[in-house]
Design a protein around this motif. Sequence first.
Motif, PDB file in Angstrom:
ATOM      1  N   GLU A 288       0.790  -1.220   0.000  1.00  0.00           N
ATOM      2  CA  GLU A 288       0.000   0.000   0.000  1.00  0.00           C
ATOM      3  C   GLU A 288       0.825   1.274   0.000  1.00  0.00           C
ATOM      4  N   GLY A 289       2.129   1.190   0.244  1.00  0.00           N
ATOM      5  CA  GLY A 289       2.934   2.391   0.371  1.00  0.00           C
ATOM      6  C   GLY A 289       2.935   2.868   1.818  1.00  0.00           C
ATOM      7  N   LEU A 290       3.819   3.825   2.092  1.00  0.00           N
ATOM      8  CA  LEU A 290       3.944   4.329   3.456  1.00  0.00           C
ATOM      9  C   LEU A 290       2.845   5.326   3.813  1.00  0.00           C
ATOM     10  N   ASP A 291       2.191   5.877   2.837  1.00  0.00           N
ATOM     11  CA  ASP A 291       1.139   6.867   3.088  1.00  0.00           C
ATOM     12  C   ASP A 291      -0.066   6.563   2.201  1.00  0.00           C
ATOM     13  N   PRO A 292      -0.843   5.525   2.545  1.00  0.00           N
ATOM     14  CA  PRO A 292      -1.954   5.125   1.676  1.00  0.00           C
ATOM     15  C   PRO A 292      -3.069   6.153   1.660  1.00  0.00           C
ATOM     16  N   ARG A 293      -3.732   6.285   0.522  1.00  0.00           N
ATOM     17  CA  ARG A 293      -4.899   7.159   0.373  1.00  0.00           C
ATOM     18  C   ARG A 293      -6.013   6.347  -0.274  1.00  0.00           C
ATOM     19  N   THR A 294      -7.208   6.455   0.278  1.00  0.00           N
ATOM     20  CA  THR A 294      -8.322   5.619  -0.174  1.00  0.00           C
ATOM     21  C   THR A 294      -9.571   6.467  -0.329  1.00  0.00           C
ATOM     22  N   ASP A 295     -10.314   6.179  -1.398  1.00  0.00           N
ATOM     23  CA  ASP A 295     -11.644   6.768  -1.564  1.00  0.00           C
ATOM     24  C   ASP A 295     -12.562   6.025  -0.601  1.00  0.00           C
ATOM     25  N   ALA A 296     -12.732   6.596   0.583  1.00  0.00           N
ATOM     26  CA  ALA A 296     -13.255   5.832   1.714  1.00  0.00           C
ATOM     27  C   ALA A 296     -14.745   5.537   1.618  1.00  0.00           C
ATOM     28  N   ALA A 324     -22.951   9.273  -0.639  1.00  0.00           N
ATOM     29  CA  ALA A 324     -22.644   8.774  -1.981  1.00  0.00           C
ATOM     30  C   ALA A 324     -21.178   8.948  -2.344  1.00  0.00           C
ATOM     31  N   SER A 325     -20.518   9.982  -1.833  1.00  0.00           N
ATOM     32  CA  SER A 325     -19.123  10.242  -2.194  1.00  0.00           C
ATOM     33  C   SER A 325     -18.471  11.027  -1.073  1.00  0.00           C
ATOM     34  N   GLY A 326     -17.161  11.061  -1.124  1.00  0.00           N
ATOM     35  CA  GLY A 326     -16.399  11.767  -0.093  1.00  0.00           C
ATOM     36  C   GLY A 326     -14.958  11.939  -0.504  1.00  0.00           C
ATOM     37  N   PRO A 327     -14.114  12.466   0.389  1.00  0.00           N
ATOM     38  CA  PRO A 327     -12.720  12.742   0.057  1.00  0.00           C
ATOM     39  C   PRO A 327     -11.840  11.503   0.172  1.00  0.00           C
ATOM     40  N   LEU A 328     -10.620  11.635  -0.318  1.00  0.00           N
ATOM     41  CA  LEU A 328      -9.606  10.600  -0.110  1.00  0.00           C
ATOM     42  C   LEU A 328      -9.111  10.690   1.324  1.00  0.00           C
ATOM     43  N   LEU A 329      -9.095   9.558   2.004  1.00  0.00           N
ATOM     44  CA  LEU A 329      -8.686   9.541   3.400  1.00  0.00           C
ATOM     45  C   LEU A 329      -7.320   8.894   3.558  1.00  0.00           C
ATOM     46  N   ARG A 330      -6.657   9.268   4.652  1.00  0.00           N
ATOM     47  CA  ARG A 330      -5.337   8.703   4.919  1.00  0.00           C
ATOM     48  C   ARG A 330      -5.477   7.390   5.673  1.00  0.00           C
ATOM     49  N   ALA A 331      -5.937   6.396   4.955  1.00  0.00           N
ATOM     50  CA  ALA A 331      -6.102   5.046   5.507  1.00  0.00           C
ATOM     51  C   ALA A 331      -6.209   4.073   4.338  1.00  0.00           C
ATOM     52  N   ASP A 365     -15.676  17.762   3.499  1.00  0.00           N
ATOM     53  CA  ASP A 365     -14.576  18.061   2.586  1.00  0.00           C
ATOM     54  C   ASP A 365     -13.283  17.375   2.989  1.00  0.00           C
ATOM     55  N   ASP A 366     -13.083  17.169   4.286  1.00  0.00           N
ATOM     56  CA  ASP A 366     -11.821  16.608   4.742  1.00  0.00           C
ATOM     57  C   ASP A 366     -11.995  15.459   5.730  1.00  0.00           C
ATOM     58  N   ARG A 367     -13.219  14.936   5.877  1.00  0.00           N
ATOM     59  CA  ARG A 367     -13.408  13.856   6.846  1.00  0.00           C
ATOM     60  C   ARG A 367     -14.641  13.022   6.489  1.00  0.00           C
ATOM     61  N   VAL A 368     -14.668  11.826   7.058  1.00  0.00           N
ATOM     62  CA  VAL A 368     -15.809  10.927   6.918  1.00  0.00           C
ATOM     63  C   VAL A 368     -16.146  10.408   8.315  1.00  0.00           C
ATOM     64  N   GLU A 369     -17.442  10.387   8.637  1.00  0.00           N
ATOM     65  CA  GLU A 369     -17.866   9.913   9.954  1.00  0.00           C
ATOM     66  C   GLU A 369     -18.784   8.708   9.787  1.00  0.00           C
TER      67      GLU A 369
END
Length: 433
Positions: A288-296, A324-331, A365-369
């Motif tokens: 996944e790399g050291l800093d994965p980004r996922t369309d959560a 329906a959609s959201g930002p890329l998260l650091r996970a 814009d910058d988080r998903v709950e």
Amino acid sequence: MRRSLLVTAGAAISMVLLAMLVPMAILVRSYALEDRLARAALEVQAVETVVSRYDDRGSVSVYLDRLNAGDSPTRVTVLYPSGADVGPDQGEDDRVLDARNTGRARVDDVPGGSQILVPVSRGGSSALPDQTPVIRVVVEEPGITSSVGVAWGLLALLGLTLLAGSLLVVDRLGRSFVQPIRRLAEHTQTLGTTGSLAPVPDASGPAEVRELAAAVDRLVGRIQLLLARERENVADLSHRLRTPVTALRLRVESVVDADLRERLGSDLDSLQATVDGIVREARRSEREGLDPRTDAVPVLAERVRHWAPLAEDLGRPWQTDLAASGPLLRASAADLEALVDVLLDNVFSHTPDDVPVRVTLTAGDDRVELVVEDAGPGLPTDLDVTGRGASGAGSTGLGLSIAARTAEDSGGALVTGASDMGGARVSVTVQTD
């Protein structure tokens, strides 16, 4: 850094220029005033000759009118004892009386310039003081409209030119420092995002920057070496355990007691799953790399829908509200799927089958709950359920701890509380940074 260097240099250079140009401007003004006083002294000698030669005040008035005509910075007046003064600045004061009585010339400061008073003796040394005319010459102080203004303008232009030139030199010098550091910072930010640790390209700039780039290269090389050794050790672990596990499985199959054989086989399967999980987790950075980004949002929503058939089979009321959609998260996708599994597994394992469940997924814009609520008995209030190994229902206590770690790694958090449904409410926030 570059802007700070420019501001600091600009302030220092401005103070130096002010310390040089302000005294120079004052000196220019003083020299101009002294030059006017010197010219006025020559005019006084000429006027003194006219006054001492002619008793006719009309001749003196004609001469003074010609002398005071135009834009001359001096004004000449002859003050007679009888009061019939000739010139623009008539009237006597104590200084005029002092010059007449003592017979000595004097120079005084007056508003707007300087004044020269020269007594004129017309009757030789026997003339009485009260019969002595006094020549008054008022010299205007040089201002902006005179040659002093031109000199000040040239000094200001010189100062601005020096300031602009100095700032240009400082900017070029600052750029030679800042650009290499910026390239180095951009390079270090990209390390590991593509799954590789490339060396610093084109290390240039001052010696200190080149030393820093070399240190980063050495650090990158060391990290590459450690990662390579870690992967080798994990591969060796998997290979070394394969033979003893196989031998144990063969021995377990030879056990006569069926119940014991089943328990030992189950334990062996758990051991095998644990080893596989350790190997898979150790190789995650390689995948996944050291800093994965996922369309959560799609990952979380799909994993929530994955549990829907189980709820239907159990007859459990199931309610979802998924974004329906959201930002890329650091996970990573695996961590997000595990997050959903942990939260829903807790509900399915520790509440009756007919207890309703509600899952809400919101995105900004910058988080998903992700919020999971139920109508069960709720969480214990006297225990930190997110602590590793903490449990109030006989479980291992690792589930919520794993979920909390996933949230915290992305800059988010896990919050537990009571739901309006009557049971537990677990909210997990995952952020972009």
